[in-house]
Design a protein around this motif. Structure first.
Motif, PDB file in Angstrom:
ATOM      1  N   ARG A  34       0.852  -1.191   0.000  1.00 38.38           N
ATOM      2  CA  ARG A  34       0.000   0.000   0.000  1.00 38.38           C
ATOM      3  C   ARG A  34       0.881   1.231   0.000  1.00 38.38           C
ATOM      4  O   ARG A  34       1.858   1.291   0.739  1.00 38.38           O
ATOM      5  N   GLY A  35       0.511   2.219  -0.798  1.00 31.67           N
ATOM      6  CA  GLY A  35       1.275   3.453  -0.763  1.00 31.67           C
ATOM      7  C   GLY A  35       0.978   4.360  -1.929  1.00 31.67           C
ATOM      8  O   GLY A  35       0.015   4.175  -2.664  1.00 31.67           O
ATOM      9  N   SER A  36       1.856   5.338  -2.099  1.00 36.38           N
ATOM     10  CA  SER A  36       1.729   6.346  -3.130  1.00 36.38           C
ATOM     11  C   SER A  36       3.005   6.393  -3.960  1.00 36.38           C
ATOM     12  O   SER A  36       4.039   6.841  -3.469  1.00 36.38           O
ATOM     13  N   PRO A  37       2.959   5.929  -5.223  1.00 34.04           N
ATOM     14  CA  PRO A  37       4.167   5.990  -6.054  1.00 34.04           C
ATOM     15  C   PRO A  37       4.636   7.421  -6.302  1.00 34.04           C
ATOM     16  O   PRO A  37       5.823   7.666  -6.427  1.00 34.04           O
ATOM     17  N   CYS A  38       3.723   8.361  -6.352  1.00 36.70           N
ATOM     18  CA  CYS A  38       4.082   9.759  -6.572  1.00 36.70           C
ATOM     19  C   CYS A  38       4.939  10.297  -5.428  1.00 36.70           C
ATOM     20  O   CYS A  38       5.898  11.011  -5.645  1.00 36.70           O
ATOM     21  N   MET A  39       4.604   9.931  -4.202  1.00 35.23           N
ATOM     22  CA  MET A  39       5.343  10.399  -3.033  1.00 35.23           C
ATOM     23  C   MET A  39       6.494   9.464  -2.653  1.00 35.23           C
ATOM     24  O   MET A  39       7.178   9.689  -1.664  1.00 35.23           O
ATOM     25  N   SER A  41       6.411   6.609  -1.336  1.00 32.14           N
ATOM     26  CA  SER A  41       6.206   5.986  -0.033  1.00 32.14           C
ATOM     27  C   SER A  41       5.330   4.753  -0.209  1.00 32.14           C
ATOM     28  O   SER A  41       4.355   4.768  -0.949  1.00 32.14           O
ATOM     29  N   CYS A  42       5.725   3.681   0.464  1.00 29.30           N
ATOM     30  CA  CYS A  42       5.022   2.417   0.315  1.00 29.30           C
ATOM     31  C   CYS A  42       5.320   1.555   1.524  1.00 29.30           C
ATOM     32  O   CYS A  42       6.390   1.662   2.129  1.00 29.30           O
ATOM     33  N   GLY A  43       4.389   0.700   1.869  1.00 28.76           N
ATOM     34  CA  GLY A  43       4.591  -0.274   2.931  1.00 28.76           C
ATOM     35  C   GLY A  43       4.203  -1.654   2.440  1.00 28.76           C
ATOM     36  O   GLY A  43       3.263  -1.802   1.667  1.00 28.76           O
ATOM     37  N   ILE A  50       4.234  -5.418   9.531  1.00 29.04           N
ATOM     38  CA  ILE A  50       4.907  -4.683   8.470  1.00 29.04           C
ATOM     39  C   ILE A  50       6.223  -5.388   8.159  1.00 29.04           C
ATOM     40  O   ILE A  50       6.962  -5.789   9.053  1.00 29.04           O
ATOM     41  N   VAL A  51       6.488  -5.579   6.869  1.00 29.65           N
ATOM     42  CA  VAL A  51       7.697  -6.257   6.415  1.00 29.65           C
ATOM     43  C   VAL A  51       8.745  -5.241   5.999  1.00 29.65           C
ATOM     44  O   VAL A  51       9.920  -5.368   6.336  1.00 29.65           O
TER      45      VAL A  51
END
Length: 96
Positions: A34-39, A41-43, A50-51
């Protein structure tokens, strides 16, 4: 190792991908990204743990954080580190 990645949510800023390993017949996903490719940031999550996660690299005196530099934090566990890095590359470069 064969991986299958399926996009489940695509909103304006949020993308969610489900990752299935080769031996899994599509019953339950092994990892969720889950996350935002633009920013940048991803988890990555396995069940409720959380891995790994990414975040932009910035310094306290910077006003604007460059999107070209980011860090990956991989938490200890049984997931292969090379698979985690490959999933982040897929996530950040798959802008379709």
């Amino acid at each position: 190792m064969v991986l299958r990645v399926q996009r489940t949510v695509k909103k304006l800023n949020i993308v969610e991908l489900q990752v299935f390993y080769g031996g899994n017949n599509g019953e339950a996903c092994d990892l969720i990204m889950r996350g935002s490719p633009c920013m940048r940031s991803c988890g990555i999550y396995k069940d409720t743990e959380i891995v790994a996660q990414t975040s932009l690299m910035y310094k306290l005196h910077q006003i604007y954080a460059s999107r070209g530099k980011f860090r990956i934090t991989i938490f200890p566990g049984t997931t292969d580190r090379a698979v985690i890095v490959a999933l982040f590359v897929i996530f950040l470069n798959g802008r379709k």
